[in-house]
Design a protein around this motif. Structure first.
Motif, short mmCIF file in Angstrom:
data_model
loop_
_atom_site.label_atom_id
_atom_site.label_comp_id
_atom_site.label_asym_id
_atom_site.label_seq_id
_atom_site.Cartn_x
_atom_site.Cartn_y
_atom_site.Cartn_z
N TYR A 220 0.85 -1.21 0.00
CA TYR A 220 0.00 0.00 0.00
C TYR A 220 0.87 1.25 0.00
CZ TYR A 220 -4.06 -2.83 1.31
OH TYR A 220 -5.08 -3.75 1.32
N TYR A 221 0.36 2.32 -0.62
CA TYR A 221 0.98 3.63 -0.50
C TYR A 221 -0.07 4.59 0.03
CZ TYR A 221 4.23 7.42 -1.24
OH TYR A 221 5.10 8.47 -1.03
N ASN A 222 0.21 5.25 1.15
CA ASN A 222 -0.73 6.21 1.72
C ASN A 222 -0.39 7.62 1.25
OD1 ASN A 222 -0.81 8.16 4.55
ND2 ASN A 222 -2.71 7.39 3.71
N HIS A 223 -1.39 8.28 0.69
CA HIS A 223 -1.21 9.65 0.22
C HIS A 223 -2.60 10.27 0.34
CE1 HIS A 223 1.49 12.42 -1.85
NE2 HIS A 223 0.58 12.67 -2.77
N ASN A 224 -2.80 11.12 1.35
CA ASN A 224 -4.16 11.62 1.63
C ASN A 224 -4.50 12.84 0.79
OD1 ASN A 224 -4.51 9.63 3.54
ND2 ASN A 224 -3.93 10.92 5.27
N ILE A 225 -5.79 12.94 0.42
CA ILE A 225 -6.23 14.20 -0.21
C ILE A 225 -6.52 15.25 0.87
CG2 ILE A 225 -7.08 13.21 -2.38
CD1 ILE A 225 -9.95 13.39 -1.19
N ASP A 226 -6.65 14.79 2.10
CA ASP A 226 -6.81 15.61 3.31
C ASP A 226 -8.17 16.29 3.46
OD1 ASP A 226 -4.44 14.92 4.52
OD2 ASP A 226 -3.32 16.61 3.69
N THR A 227 -8.68 16.93 2.39
CA THR A 227 -9.95 17.64 2.51
C THR A 227 -10.57 17.78 1.12
OG1 THR A 227 -10.97 19.59 3.54
CG2 THR A 227 -8.87 19.96 2.40
N SER B 62 1.21 1.64 -10.92
CA SER B 62 2.36 0.77 -10.66
C SER B 62 1.93 -0.57 -10.08
CB SER B 62 3.32 1.44 -9.66
OG SER B 62 2.77 1.35 -8.35
N GLY B 63 0.65 -0.68 -9.68
CA GLY B 63 0.16 -1.94 -9.11
C GLY B 63 0.13 -1.93 -7.59
N ILE B 64 0.62 -0.86 -6.97
CA ILE B 64 0.54 -0.74 -5.50
C ILE B 64 -0.88 -0.30 -5.16
CG2 ILE B 64 1.42 0.52 -3.48
CD1 ILE B 64 4.00 1.06 -5.11
N LYS B 65 -1.44 -0.84 -4.06
CA LYS B 65 -2.79 -0.45 -3.66
C LYS B 65 -2.76 0.93 -2.99
CE LYS B 65 -3.10 -4.63 -2.01
NZ LYS B 65 -3.16 -6.01 -1.78
N VAL B 66 -3.78 1.71 -3.29
CA VAL B 66 -3.85 3.08 -2.75
C VAL B 66 -4.50 3.07 -1.38
CG1 VAL B 66 -5.10 5.26 -3.04
CG2 VAL B 66 -3.84 4.29 -4.96
N CYS B 67 -3.89 3.81 -0.44
CA CYS B 67 -4.50 4.10 0.85
C CYS B 67 -4.68 5.62 0.85
CB CYS B 67 -3.58 3.66 1.98
SG CYS B 67 -4.12 4.24 3.60
N CYS B 68 -5.91 6.08 0.94
CA CYS B 68 -6.12 7.53 0.81
C CYS B 68 -7.32 7.96 1.64
CB CYS B 68 -6.34 7.89 -0.66
SG CYS B 68 -6.48 9.65 -0.96
N THR C 152 -11.47 1.19 -7.17
CA THR C 152 -12.05 1.51 -5.87
C THR C 152 -11.02 1.40 -4.76
OG1 THR C 152 -14.03 0.47 -6.71
CG2 THR C 152 -13.97 0.86 -4.35
N ILE C 153 -10.91 2.43 -3.90
CA ILE C 153 -9.91 2.33 -2.83
C ILE C 153 -10.45 1.48 -1.69
CG2 ILE C 153 -8.12 4.10 -2.89
CD1 ILE C 153 -9.96 6.04 -1.66
N GLN C 154 -9.55 0.69 -1.13
CA GLN C 154 -9.95 -0.28 -0.11
C GLN C 154 -9.35 0.06 1.25
OE1 GLN C 154 -12.27 -2.06 -0.88
NE2 GLN C 154 -12.14 -2.69 -3.01
N SER C 155 -8.65 1.19 1.35
CA SER C 155 -8.00 1.56 2.61
C SER C 155 -8.15 3.07 2.77
CB SER C 155 -6.52 1.15 2.53
OG SER C 155 -5.86 1.50 3.71
N VAL C 156 -9.00 3.46 3.74
CA VAL C 156 -9.39 4.88 3.86
C VAL C 156 -9.22 5.38 5.29
CG1 VAL C 156 -11.29 6.53 3.52
CG2 VAL C 156 -11.05 4.59 1.96
N PRO C 157 -8.11 6.07 5.59
CA PRO C 157 -7.97 6.64 6.93
C PRO C 157 -8.80 7.91 7.10
CG PRO C 157 -5.97 7.05 5.64
CD PRO C 157 -6.92 6.31 4.74
N ILE C 158 -9.58 7.94 8.18
CA ILE C 158 -10.30 9.17 8.54
C ILE C 158 -9.66 9.67 9.82
CG2 ILE C 158 -12.55 10.19 9.14
CD1 ILE C 158 -12.58 9.18 6.28
N ASN C 159 -8.88 10.73 9.69
CA ASN C 159 -8.18 11.32 10.83
C ASN C 159 -9.04 12.38 11.48
OD1 ASN C 159 -5.15 10.36 10.57
ND2 ASN C 159 -5.83 10.86 8.49
N HIS C 160 -8.97 12.46 12.80
CA HIS C 160 -9.54 13.62 13.50
C HIS C 160 -8.35 14.55 13.72
CE1 HIS C 160 -11.27 16.18 16.48
NE2 HIS C 160 -12.41 15.53 16.45
N LEU C 161 -8.48 15.82 13.37
CA LEU C 161 -7.34 16.72 13.57
C LEU C 161 -6.78 16.55 14.98
CD1 LEU C 161 -5.52 19.15 12.65
CD2 LEU C 161 -7.19 20.61 13.81
#
Ligand code: SAM
Ligand code: DTB
Ligand code: SF4
Length: 322
Positions: free
Chosen positions: A151-158, A185-191, A217-226
């Protein structure tokens, strides 16, 4: 990674979800959740900061930006031995994924060999690997994919509209370009993104629409609280109504029914009861196992294990059946 032409998600449709009475929204989210995850389980990812501080970017929430006075001292990239040691601890504590974060604007070609070594080391322990290193070129994404990065994590943030109130040193479309390279590249997106930065409910809806319309479709979605940090421009942002955070998780679950929706930043300030509501709303992944995320605090693994036990939710991959 492009917008999905077949997707029907619009901000208006997302706002209808947000504006439902709270019980209706939770009922809908839990119904969708059970259709796609019939057995309760919690995916556990451990996060390690492999390159602390000194970042040239101006992300208003971030304690690792060099320009803010937050007391974070820049360090060099962590050694492979140190990372291996932390990954072994994470595995023993029950995590199945090991995420490594670096306070970089972008990955530099000179650091690629060291990063490739880290990916291989973590993979050799039988853990899933995830990296978040800032922007990537096509060739760098290919090298990480070749190394076996999962996985590669790269957030759109807002939302696209609110983005430039939070970051001026790179654009929303820069973020999408890296996500597209990762995906190709074949790496799964975490966003995912952050809630509680002064954005409107429409912005939360707008962020989830971009995430839900991504293809594949993304399968890894972090929802951060500030996690407000003194010295950053968002350091004294007032907290939002916790139930509005739960609503965001519920709408994410409904719009991305098959994804692991992860609670990450800010969990240390949430009660057990608030987290239980987030799980009911569809959160089924945690950043877990270390008492710190990148620079801010995180609950101990003992505290999280006790909560999961109390709620009867087994860790993903464990033998216990809910
Ligand atoms: N430098 C890389 C980048 O920005 O893509 C990787 C690390 S960066 C710290 C990863 C993510 O952590 C950010 O995109 C943001 O969503 C989240 N984050 C950082 N500081 C935060 C804070 N104070 N509260 C909540 N989330 C935060
Ligand atoms: C994500 O969405 N959240 C994690 C991970 N991806 C890299 C980071 C949270 C950081 C919180 C602030 C800090 O600890 O510095
Ligand atoms: Fe740098 Fe990432 Fe922090 Fe932004 S979020 S300042 S890019 S470490």
């Amino acid at each position: 990674m492009t917008s999905n032409p077949l997707s029907t998600w619009t901000v208006d449709a997302a706002m209808v979800l947000f504006n439902q009475p709270f019980p209706n929204l939770l009922y809908q989210a839990q119904t969708v959740h059970r259709q796609h995850f019939p057995k309760a389980s919690m995916q556990l990812s451990t996060l390690l900061n492999i390159k602390l501080g000194g970042c040239p970017e101006d992300c208003h929430y971030c304690p690792q930006a060099a320009r803010y006075h937050t007391g974070v001292k820049a360090k060099k990239l962590m050694s492979v031995e140190m990372v291996r040691q932390q990954a072994e601890i994470a595995k023993k504590a029950g995590a199945t994924r090991f995420c490594m974060g670096a306070a970089w604007r972008e990955l530099k070609d000179r650091d690629v060999p060291a990063i490739v070594d880290l990916v291989k080391e973590v993979k050799s322990l039988g853990l899933e690997s995830c990296m978040t290193l800032g922007m990537l070129t096509e060739a760098q994404a290919a090298a990480l994919s070749e190394a076996g990065l999962d996985y590669y994590n790269h957030n759109i943030d807002t939302s696209p509209e609110f983005y430039d109130k939070i970051i001026s040193t790179r654009t929303f479309s820069d973020r999408l370009k890296t996500l597209e390279r990762v995906s190709n590249s074949g790496i799964k997106v975490c966003c995912g993104g952050i809630v509680g930065m002064g954005e409107s409910v429409e912005d939360r809806a707008g962020m989830l629409v971009v995430l839900a319309n991504m293809q594949p479709t993304i399968q890894s979605v972090p929802i951060n609280h500030l996690a407000p940090v003194e010295g950053t421009p968002l350091g004294d942002t007032p907290p939002i109504d916790p139930l509005d955070f739960v609503r965001t998780v519920a709408v994410a679950r409904i719009m991305m029914p098959t994804a692991r929706v992860r609670l990450s930043a800010g969990r240390v300030n949430m009660s057990d009861e608030l987290q239980a509501l987030c799980f009911l709303a569809g959160a089924n992944s945690l950043h877990y196992g270390r008492e710190e995320l990148l620079t801010t605090s995180n609950p101990s693994s003992q505290k999280d294990q006790a909560l999961l036990k109390r709620l009867g939710i087994p860790a993903e991959g464990s033998k216990q059946i809910a």
